[in-house]
Design an enzyme around this catalytic site. Structure first.
Site, PDB file in Angstrom:
ATOM      1  N   ALA A 101       0.898  -1.253   0.041  1.00 37.38           N
ATOM      2  CA  ALA A 101       0.051   0.057  -0.126  1.00 37.38           C
ATOM      3  C   ALA A 101       1.013   1.321   0.055  1.00 37.38           C
ATOM      4  O   ALA A 101       0.619   2.253  -0.698  1.00 37.38           O
ATOM      5  CB  ALA A 101      -0.983  -0.089   1.029  1.00 37.38           C
ATOM      6  N   ALA A 150       2.097   1.605  -3.467  1.00 33.99           N
ATOM      7  CA  ALA A 150       1.116   2.037  -4.240  1.00 33.99           C
ATOM      8  C   ALA A 150       0.735   3.618  -3.914  1.00 33.99           C
ATOM      9  O   ALA A 150       0.675   4.450  -5.273  1.00 33.99           O
ATOM     10  CB  ALA A 150      -0.047   1.288  -4.216  1.00 33.99           C
ATOM     11  N   GLU A 151       0.626   3.938  -3.013  1.00 33.68           N
ATOM     12  CA  GLU A 151       0.381   5.327  -2.524  1.00 33.68           C
ATOM     13  C   GLU A 151       1.508   6.195  -3.107  1.00 33.68           C
ATOM     14  O   GLU A 151       0.928   7.493  -3.641  1.00 33.68           O
ATOM     15  CB  GLU A 151      -0.242   5.683  -1.337  1.00 33.68           C
ATOM     16  N   THR A 152       2.480   5.701  -2.976  1.00 34.41           N
ATOM     17  CA  THR A 152       3.751   6.829  -3.152  1.00 34.41           C
ATOM     18  C   THR A 152       3.625   7.064  -4.966  1.00 34.41           C
ATOM     19  O   THR A 152       3.709   8.264  -5.278  1.00 34.41           O
ATOM     20  CB  THR A 152       5.138   6.342  -2.806  1.00 34.41           C
ATOM     21  N   SER A 160       0.584   8.861  -6.002  1.00 31.79           N
ATOM     22  CA  SER A 160       0.567  10.510  -5.468  1.00 31.79           C
ATOM     23  C   SER A 160       1.620  11.110  -6.411  1.00 31.79           C
ATOM     24  O   SER A 160       1.379  12.307  -6.707  1.00 31.79           O
ATOM     25  CB  SER A 160       1.110  10.473  -4.191  1.00 31.79           C
TER      26      SER A 160
END
Length: 151
Positions: free
Chosen positions: A71, A74-76, A79
């Site tokens: 996660a 993925a968020e990095t 973003s």
């Protein structure tokens, strides 16, 4: 992340952000959390962001890659794509992340590739596919970011 200088940006991104006074590789990194986890952004544009993360040091008690680590990757990556889409005068903030974990990984390096699903004026959504070294899908994620003025 000690290897900031190795992120590849397309020339149009470099031109767009020229004169902003910002260190692009530092800005478009995973920050302190990513540094601790060994996340490395290797390619970055609004159309595609690629990053890697070691499995070692990011496992749960059974010795498998922790879902939270996937996660973070993925968020990095999502973003970074949303920030590049928004441009130098805007910021992107994640508001929704979902991850489906398909298989366990015990060693090696995982690679995430974020591609846009939607890029609008106020939101951007990216699909992130995380694969192992055999190119088998480990995780499918989707991140939506709100894009706001920086000021």
């Amino acid at each position: 992340m000690g290897e900031h200088g190795k992120t590849t940006f397309p020339q149009e991104v470099l031109d767009q952000w020229a004169g902003s006074g910002l260190d692009l590789p530092a800005l478009f990194s995973a920050g302190h959390l990513g540094e601790r986890m060994g996340v490395r952004v290797v390619e970055a544009s609004a159309d595609r962001v690629v990053g890697t993360m070691p499995v070692e040091g990011n496992t749960q008690p059974y010795g498998l890659l922790h879902g939270g680590a996937s996660a973070v990757l993925a968020e990095t990556l999502g973003s970074v794509g949303a920030m590049l889409h928004g441009g130098p005068s805007r910021i992107a903030v994640g508001v929704d992340l979902n991850c489906t974990h398909h298989r366990g990984v015990r060693s090696g390096l995982v690679t995430g590739v974020a591609t846009p699903v939607h890029r609008g004026r106020t939101t951007a959504t990216y699909e992130v596919v995380v694969t192992d070294e055999q190119d088998k899908r480990v995780c499918s994620a989707r991140l939506t970011c709100v894009i706001r003025d920086a000021g």
